[in-house]
Design an enzyme around this catalytic site. Structure first.
Site, mmCIF file in Angstrom:
data_model
loop_
_atom_site.group_PDB
_atom_site.id
_atom_site.type_symbol
_atom_site.label_atom_id
_atom_site.label_comp_id
_atom_site.label_asym_id
_atom_site.label_seq_id
_atom_site.Cartn_x
_atom_site.Cartn_y
_atom_site.Cartn_z
ATOM 1 N N GLU A 110 32.279 55.159 -6.662
ATOM 2 C CA GLU A 110 31.702 55.946 -7.936
ATOM 3 C C GLU A 110 31.733 57.556 -7.905
ATOM 4 O OE1 GLU A 110 31.480 54.005 -10.130
ATOM 5 O OE2 GLU A 110 31.421 52.006 -8.965
ATOM 6 N N ASP A 160 39.007 54.200 -5.502
ATOM 7 C CA ASP A 160 39.121 53.398 -4.578
ATOM 8 C C ASP A 160 39.772 54.190 -3.233
ATOM 9 O OD1 ASP A 160 38.334 51.022 -5.220
ATOM 10 O OD2 ASP A 160 40.304 50.025 -5.742
#
Length: 643
Positions: free
Chosen positions: A492, A555
């Protein structure tokens, strides 16, 4: 319950397929519930929370609710109403008949224009929508946005190039709608005529709306223009009078998310297409209402989504009632869950992990070899302004205090109640136009197994529900936790610096804070990430690297930075870190669901998230002695390293 490593792991596969090594034995035995499209990490947590809350809420009829807050008391009433299927069956289609008649009685476009405000607030569909949200270039203030309608099928690409999915899914949709219309007392011939007409309008819209790939570049939604110019897009719908009715006076500016659609608006919405538009609105409304009606409506209304996802059955009555009521009172139910099941020790521990990750990120930004000093300093500034929300909001959204359930005896059907809540919500959101943005509002409830980064607020949010094993547990080692929730946290954070988030500054404004040279360097690295995933065969189709690039960048950054942070812990265990990374992505899905996600989901398939990203991390090769010739090996010069 989470499997222990000894029960699951096949160490002989580490060098060839990390995902299968960790999850292969689980995959052999895992069974997808009939009312699910998948099972695995995220879904298992969701199912456990669902069972826990449903068991708690079973006791509500015998509970003294006076000790609970007002929204929870109203939630309990709505939940009871939703579970009263005997009454819902007796009511049949009656709750929606007044609105169906409203559509049926519409004579022309001028009549529609005259009642646009009431039409919208009544929950009826339109071939466009107005919404109020933060101005992407001045996120302190709410602005007006013009958006496009959804299609019958999931994405524009289903309508293109003789896509075989169209031939499979449109007949399923057609059959469902025909059955629903007959249930609503239309004759078979009338139903056939309505759905064919509605499909004609749907097909006309399709070429003019963005695909999922195009929508994934969400900075391109920002196309501000004078409202007076926007109003010229239609000769037949009076946008100006509609905005005057909604807001007292139309704003000077409107932000158009999809200019191509509105440039074609007059060709799509005119007297010649009115009949098709009317039937399209009828079908849109009817399909949106089925979950609030009788069991026959609910079962029939889910047949298309089941064909789309591969689910064998609809959810049970009880479960559907739970999701319906908890969906309306999301913040209220989340607040209940978090206060009962989320502890302060876990909150403090996770917050410490976030601080650790931010420190690692800062070091990486400062020591970055391809960023100029000017851009690096601005990136560090953005990181320093990043806000963190963990667990649950400080307060329930005040809007949920406005929801008052009308009793059945006073005409308060399930549909009528939900519809009035929709009206309350729309009126409240429209009233925010031109006013300061509420930066404390959460877009997820605390009982949601997920997390998010909001670029317009520069905040990361971690609801309580995701802070469980295998993502996180006080019983797991620090390395396992960093391979789980740590990588999610850093994922995030990485969204602040992905291909979309990197275009917003520390205040959340769409603002280019990069030098041209640095942006060019970043784009080249992003292109490498696109190429790394693009075209990988999966579920009989292929991965779209452009659609998934932002999540893949996040990711990669998340995994790399979480690994770095884990090294600062005393009990660092390289293998445990990567094993839990693979474990959190375990998922067994229907083929239909996998293919749907490939078409519309901005995330790569879970198996590839687990396997491809580790190949970019040098420590992975050390942990499992992966060498050239092994299937998990990627040459050094092909490893994508951005953050």
């Amino acid at each position: 319950m989470v499997n222990t490593p000894k029960e699951v792991i096949d160490e002989s596969l580490f060098k060839d397929d990390l995902y299968q090594a960790v999850n292969g034995n689980w995959l052999k035995d895992a069974t997808i519930p009939d009312d699910h499209a998948s099972t695995g990490g995220f879904m298992d947590l969701n199912d456990n929370i669902e069972k826990t809350l449903m068991a708690d809420f079973d006791k509500l009829p015998e509970t003294d609710l006076s000790t609970f807050n007002k929204p929870f008391q109203e939630f309990a009433k709505l939940y009871q109403l939703a579970q009263n299927f005997d009454q819902r069956d007796k009511d049949g289609a009656d709750p929606i008949k007044p609105l169906l008649n409203k559509i049926e009685n519409l004579r022309d476009l001028s009549e529609l224009t005259n009642q646009l405000k009431e039409w919208n607030l009544s929950g009826l569909p339109l071939p466009f929508n107005f919404s109020v949200d933060a101005d992407m270039k001045n996120t302190k203030i709410n602005a007006l946005y013009a958006g496009t309608p959804g299609l019958f099928l999931p994405d524009r690409t289903y309508y293109e190039n003789n896509n075989p999915a169209y031939e499979q899914l449109m007949p399923a949709f057609t059959s469902m709608v025909t059955s629903l219309l007959v249930l609503t007392d239309y004759s078979g011939s009338e139903a056939d005529e309505i759905i064919e007409s509605a499909k004609k309008f749907d097909a006309a819209i399709a070429p003019n709306v963005k695909s999922a790939e195009e929508s994934a570049d969400y900075t391109k939604m920002y196309n501000p223009m004078k409202f007076s110019d926007f109003a010229k897009y239609s000769e037949h719908i009076n946008f100006k009078s509609y905005a005057d009715d909604l807001f007292g006076e139309a704003p000077e500016q409107i932000i158009v998310t999809d200019p191509k659609y509105f440039e074609a608006f007059d060709k799509l919405v005119n007297p010649d297409t009115f009949s098709d538009l009317k039937n399209w609105m009828l079908v849109k409304f009817l399909t949106s209402a089925t979950s609030y009606l009788s069991e026959e409506f609910r079962q029939t209304g889910s047949t298309y989504s089941r064909a789309l996802s591969g689910k064998k059955t609809a959810s049970s009555q009880k479960k559907s009632a739970f999701y319906l009521a908890s969906g309306v009172f999301g913040q209220t139910v989340g607040d209940y869950y978090a206060h009962k099941y989320f502890g302060p020790k876990a909150k403090a521990d996770v917050e410490q992990m976030v601080r650790s990750m931010i420190q690692v990120y800062q070091q990486r930004l400062e020591n970055n070899t391809w960023l100029s000093k000017a851009t690096s300093e601005k990136a560090v500034l953005k990181l320093s302004k990043l806000e963190l929300h963990v667990g649950y909001p400080d307060k329930i959204d005040p809007l949920e205090y406005e929801y008052k359930v009308i009793p059945q005896g006073e005409g308060g059907t399930l549909f009528a109640n939900v519809n009035q809540f929709i009206r309350i919500t729309k009126e409240a959101r429209y009233a925010e136009l031109g006013k300061p943005v509420d930066r404390t509002r959460w877009d997820m409830s605390a009982n949601t197994v997920n997390a998010y980064y909001d670029p317009s607020k520069n905040i990361i949010v971690f609801p309580a529900a995701i802070l469980q094993a295998p993502f996180y547990s006080l019983e797991q080692s620090a390395s396992e936790n960093y391979g789980g929730i740590g990588a999610v946290i850093a994922h995030e954070i990485s969204h602040a610096f992905d291909n979309n988030g990197s275009q917003f500054d520390e205040l959340g404004n769409l603002n280019n804070w990069w030098t041209d040279e640095d942006r060019e360097s970043f784009n080249k690295l992003a292109d490498k990430m696109i190429a790394e995933f693009d075209g990988i065969p999966f579920a009989g189709s292929k991965v779209n690297g452009k659609l998934t690039v932002s999540e893949n960048i996040a990711d990669a950054g998340g995994l790399s930075c979480a690994n770095e942070a884990a090294k600062n812990e005393g009990d660092y265990d390289l293998k445990a870190f990567f094993i839990n990374w693979a474990r959190i992505w375990r998922m067994k899905s229907t083929k239909e669901y996998m293919q749907l996600l490939l078409n519309i989901d901005v995330h790569a398939p879970n198996e590839l998230r687990a396997n491809v990203q580790v190949k970019n991390i040098d420590d992975f090769y050390t942990a499992f002695n992966v060498a050239e010739g092994d299937k998990m090996y990627l040459p050094t010069n092909e490893r994508v390293k951005i953050w």
